[in-house]
Design a protein around this motif. Sequence first.
Motif, PDB file in Angstrom:
ATOM      1  N   SER A   1      39.179  47.457  69.932  1.00  0.00           N
ATOM      2  CA  SER A   1      40.067  47.734  68.799  1.00  0.00           C
ATOM      3  C   SER A   1      41.142  48.752  69.176  1.00  0.00           C
ATOM      4  O   SER A   1      42.279  48.657  68.728  1.00  0.00           O
ATOM      5  CB  SER A   1      39.274  48.219  67.595  1.00  0.00           C
ATOM      6  OG  SER A   1      38.699  49.475  67.847  1.00  0.00           O
ATOM      7  N   PHE A   2      40.800  49.706  70.028  1.00  0.00           N
ATOM      8  CA  PHE A   2      41.775  50.689  70.503  1.00  0.00           C
ATOM      9  C   PHE A   2      42.857  50.023  71.353  1.00  0.00           C
ATOM     10  O   PHE A   2      44.046  50.276  71.173  1.00  0.00           O
ATOM     11  CB  PHE A   2      41.063  51.786  71.308  1.00  0.00           C
ATOM     12  CG  PHE A   2      41.987  52.832  71.836  1.00  0.00           C
ATOM     13  CD1 PHE A   2      42.506  53.813  70.997  1.00  0.00           C
ATOM     14  CD2 PHE A   2      42.348  52.847  73.177  1.00  0.00           C
ATOM     15  CE1 PHE A   2      43.367  54.786  71.484  1.00  0.00           C
ATOM     16  CE2 PHE A   2      43.198  53.808  73.674  1.00  0.00           C
ATOM     17  CZ  PHE A   2      43.719  54.780  72.824  1.00  0.00           C
TER      18      PHE A   2
ATOM     19  N   VAL B   1      43.699  46.775  71.372  1.00  0.00           N
ATOM     20  CA  VAL B   1      44.475  45.839  70.555  1.00  0.00           C
ATOM     21  C   VAL B   1      45.447  46.602  69.663  1.00  0.00           C
ATOM     22  O   VAL B   1      46.591  46.202  69.504  1.00  0.00           O
ATOM     23  CB  VAL B   1      43.536  44.930  69.735  1.00  0.00           C
ATOM     24  CG1 VAL B   1      44.305  44.138  68.701  1.00  0.00           C
ATOM     25  CG2 VAL B   1      42.749  44.013  70.658  1.00  0.00           C
ATOM     26  N   ALA B   2      45.000  47.714  69.080  1.00  0.00           N
ATOM     27  CA  ALA B   2      45.865  48.496  68.209  1.00  0.00           C
ATOM     28  C   ALA B   2      47.010  49.115  68.993  1.00  0.00           C
ATOM     29  O   ALA B   2      48.153  49.129  68.519  1.00  0.00           O
ATOM     30  CB  ALA B   2      45.058  49.598  67.517  1.00  0.00           C
ATOM     31  N   SER B   3      46.739  49.615  70.199  1.00  0.00           N
ATOM     32  CA  SER B   3      47.813  50.211  70.997  1.00  0.00           C
ATOM     33  C   SER B   3      48.787  49.144  71.493  1.00  0.00           C
ATOM     34  O   SER B   3      49.957  49.396  71.682  1.00  0.00           O
ATOM     35  CB  SER B   3      47.248  51.011  72.162  1.00  0.00           C
ATOM     36  OG  SER B   3      46.612  50.160  73.095  1.00  0.00           O
ATOM     37  N   ASP B   4      48.286  47.917  71.690  1.00  0.00           N
ATOM     38  CA  ASP B   4      49.154  46.823  72.104  1.00  0.00           C
ATOM     39  C   ASP B   4      50.106  46.431  70.967  1.00  0.00           C
ATOM     40  O   ASP B   4      51.253  46.098  71.206  1.00  0.00           O
ATOM     41  CB  ASP B   4      48.309  45.625  72.535  1.00  0.00           C
ATOM     42  CG  ASP B   4      49.133  44.543  73.197  1.00  0.00           C
ATOM     43  OD1 ASP B   4      50.056  44.892  73.951  1.00  0.00           O
ATOM     44  OD2 ASP B   4      48.853  43.357  72.961  1.00  0.00           O
ATOM     45  N   LYS B   5      49.649  46.498  69.725  1.00  0.00           N
ATOM     46  CA  LYS B   5      50.499  46.162  68.586  1.00  0.00           C
ATOM     47  C   LYS B   5      51.589  47.214  68.384  1.00  0.00           C
ATOM     48  O   LYS B   5      52.666  46.890  67.914  1.00  0.00           O
ATOM     49  CB  LYS B   5      49.642  46.055  67.319  1.00  0.00           C
ATOM     50  CG  LYS B   5      48.809  44.825  67.257  1.00  0.00           C
ATOM     51  CD  LYS B   5      48.032  44.778  65.945  1.00  0.00           C
ATOM     52  CE  LYS B   5      47.160  43.546  65.898  1.00  0.00           C
ATOM     53  NZ  LYS B   5      46.357  43.505  64.653  1.00  0.00           N
ATOM     54  N   ASN B   6      51.310  48.461  68.731  1.00  0.00           N
ATOM     55  CA  ASN B   6      52.274  49.535  68.566  1.00  0.00           C
ATOM     56  C   ASN B   6      53.358  49.529  69.635  1.00  0.00           C
ATOM     57  O   ASN B   6      54.366  50.197  69.499  1.00  0.00           O
ATOM     58  CB  ASN B   6      51.566  50.909  68.577  1.00  0.00           C
ATOM     59  CG  ASN B   6      50.668  51.077  67.377  1.00  0.00           C
ATOM     60  OD1 ASN B   6      50.886  50.458  66.342  1.00  0.00           O
ATOM     61  ND2 ASN B   6      49.656  51.910  67.522  1.00  0.00           N
TER      62      ASN B   6
ATOM     63  N   TYR C   1      34.796  49.434  69.856  1.00  0.00           N
ATOM     64  CA  TYR C   1      35.775  50.510  69.686  1.00  0.00           C
ATOM     65  C   TYR C   1      36.883  50.408  70.729  1.00  0.00           C
ATOM     66  O   TYR C   1      38.066  50.503  70.400  1.00  0.00           O
ATOM     67  CB  TYR C   1      35.089  51.877  69.779  1.00  0.00           C
ATOM     68  CG  TYR C   1      36.081  53.011  69.806  1.00  0.00           C
ATOM     69  CD1 TYR C   1      36.705  53.427  68.629  1.00  0.00           C
ATOM     70  CD2 TYR C   1      36.426  53.638  70.999  1.00  0.00           C
ATOM     71  CE1 TYR C   1      37.635  54.453  68.642  1.00  0.00           C
ATOM     72  CE2 TYR C   1      37.353  54.659  71.024  1.00  0.00           C
ATOM     73  CZ  TYR C   1      37.955  55.075  69.846  1.00  0.00           C
ATOM     74  OH  TYR C   1      38.880  56.070  69.871  1.00  0.00           O
TER      75      TYR C   1
END
Length: 64
Positions: free
Chosen positions: A55-56, A58-63, A52
């Motif tokens: 993924s949090f 990595v997702a915040s890095d993409k944003n 978790y």
Amino acid sequence: MALIMSGIMSMVISLFNIGWVDNILAIWLKAWMLAFLVAFPTITVVVPVVRYLVSFIVASDKNS
């Protein structure tokens, strides 16, 4: 993963603490059983948390 890691770590720690003695195999197997009893539930709890968090992150890095 828990089985292999607990086996390796219990052997290393057993050798570090008492050295190469005559009954090291029996001592190590006893230590390995205890280590596995701790490692398996720990991995069962920790792996989902780590997934978790990754993924949090990595997702915040993409944003960004």
